[in-house]
Motif scaffolding. Structure first.
Motif, short mmCIF file in Angstrom:
data_model
loop_
_atom_site.label_atom_id
_atom_site.label_comp_id
_atom_site.label_asym_id
_atom_site.label_seq_id
_atom_site.Cartn_x
_atom_site.Cartn_y
_atom_site.Cartn_z
N LEU A 11 -24.34 7.80 -6.85
CA LEU A 11 -23.14 7.09 -6.40
C LEU A 11 -22.43 6.45 -7.59
N GLY A 12 -23.19 5.80 -8.46
CA GLY A 12 -22.58 5.17 -9.63
C GLY A 12 -21.90 6.18 -10.53
N GLN A 13 -22.52 7.33 -10.74
CA GLN A 13 -21.92 8.36 -11.58
C GLN A 13 -20.69 8.97 -10.92
N HIS A 14 -20.73 9.09 -9.60
CA HIS A 14 -19.58 9.62 -8.86
C HIS A 14 -18.39 8.68 -9.01
N VAL A 15 -18.64 7.40 -8.83
CA VAL A 15 -17.57 6.41 -8.96
C VAL A 15 -17.03 6.39 -10.38
N PHE A 16 -17.92 6.51 -11.36
CA PHE A 16 -17.49 6.50 -12.76
C PHE A 16 -16.56 7.66 -13.07
N VAL A 17 -16.93 8.85 -12.65
CA VAL A 17 -16.11 10.04 -12.92
C VAL A 17 -14.74 9.91 -12.27
N VAL A 18 -14.72 9.52 -11.00
CA VAL A 18 -13.46 9.38 -10.29
C VAL A 18 -12.61 8.27 -10.91
N ALA A 19 -13.24 7.17 -11.30
CA ALA A 19 -12.50 6.06 -11.89
C ALA A 19 -11.85 6.46 -13.21
N VAL A 20 -12.60 7.15 -14.08
CA VAL A 20 -12.05 7.56 -15.38
C VAL A 20 -10.89 8.52 -15.17
N ALA A 21 -11.10 9.53 -14.31
CA ALA A 21 -10.04 10.50 -14.07
C ALA A 21 -8.82 9.84 -13.43
N SER A 22 -9.04 8.89 -12.55
CA SER A 22 -7.93 8.23 -11.85
C SER A 22 -7.14 7.34 -12.81
N VAL A 23 -7.84 6.61 -13.68
CA VAL A 23 -7.14 5.76 -14.64
C VAL A 23 -6.27 6.60 -15.56
N LEU A 24 -6.82 7.71 -16.04
CA LEU A 24 -6.04 8.60 -16.90
C LEU A 24 -4.84 9.19 -16.15
N ALA A 25 -5.07 9.58 -14.89
CA ALA A 25 -3.98 10.15 -14.09
C ALA A 25 -2.89 9.11 -13.84
N ILE A 26 -3.28 7.86 -13.61
CA ILE A 26 -2.30 6.79 -13.39
C ILE A 26 -1.48 6.55 -14.66
N LEU A 27 -2.17 6.46 -15.80
CA LEU A 27 -1.47 6.22 -17.05
C LEU A 27 -0.49 7.35 -17.37
N LEU A 28 -0.97 8.59 -17.23
CA LEU A 28 -0.10 9.73 -17.53
C LEU A 28 0.97 9.93 -16.47
N GLY A 29 0.58 9.80 -15.20
CA GLY A 29 1.52 10.05 -14.12
C GLY A 29 2.63 9.02 -14.05
#
Length: 260
Positions: free
Chosen positions: A69-87
């Protein structure tokens, strides 16, 4: 008012805390269920055996569900932060006078990122990036851009031109107008796009288990490979609860009353 009545009436701070607890009650309930099932899955062994009565092992134990669960949240969080910054950053850039010519290009790139299957992105990314977490972060980043870009463009473009005129009439600079006028007004629409992006990526991240990215997709992939439906149920249950928890939290953020 008697002393008893005075004590019965909660103070302003206490009443505020109670209101906040009620407001965030639904996300907290889903979060509690997620944690209960994550740390107490062993208590469901009897029910899981009803699904796979002929299987010796019904509890997924290769890695703890809490770690997954922790690794799942980490992956989604990193990808989401990058997507927010770029998007958000890209959408802001192409709505400025100097970048308007690139608006169609940015919208098309974001659309291609979501229409391109994440599995195909992984297949292309693994030879260059290797197995593990990085390829799934790239896939989720591309897959999550479209809702963010689209909603940011819609939010910024939907602001009444009269608002811009009023802000300029007050002597505000372009950066001040962006920070103090445009982004606050467009925030609900932008947040709705982020909500869609993050919720979709929580489910999509499970395919990362196929390229060695350890997350809640591990029990699902293992269950498919070994024909163990109990494993699949455990992974799918936690992913579903995580998605509902995050989605309900975003729903509360969108409904949060503005401070007076």
């Amino acid at each position: 008012m008697s002393e008893t009545d005075t004590l019965a009436v909660p103070s302003g701070h206490a009443a505020h805390r109670i209101d906040r607890l009620r407001f965030w009650g639904v996300p907290l309930i889903w979060l509690t269920l997620l944690l209960v099932f994550t740390f107490g899955m062993a208590q469901l062994e009897v029910l899981l055996r009803l699904i796979e009565p002929d299987t010796r092992q019904v509890l997924y134990q290769r890695t703890s569900l809490a770690a997954l669960l922790g690794q799942h949240v980490f992956v989604v969080a990193v990808a989401s932060v990058l997507a927010i910054l770029l998007g958000v950053g890209g959408a802001i850039a192409v709505t400025r006078p100097a970048g308007r010519d690139f608006l169609p290009l940015v919208a098309q790139v974001a659309s291609i990122g979501q229409t391109f299957p994440p599995v195909a992105v992984l297949a292309l990314a693994v030879p260059a990036l290797g197995f593990g977490t990085l390829p799934i972060i790239v896939a989720l980043l591309l897959y999550g851009l479209l809702p963010i870009v689209r909603n940011t463009l819609a939010g910024l473009s939907g602001i009444d031109p009269g608002v811009h005129e009023a802000a300029r009439g007050m002597g505000m600079t372009r950066s001040q107008i962006l920070r103090q006028v445009e982004l606050p007004l467009a925030a609900p629409v932008i947040l709705a796009g982020i909500r869609t992006s993050v919720t979709i990526n929580i489910a999509t991240a499970a395919i990362g288990a196929t390229v060695g990215a350890s997350n809640l997709g591990d029990p699902i992939i293992s269950g498919i490979v070994n024909g163990n439906t109990a494993y699949i149920v455990q992974g799918a249950l936690l992913i579903g609860l995580l998605a509902i928890t995050v989605d309900s939290a975003f729903e509360r953020l969108l409904r949060r009353p503005k401070a007076p």
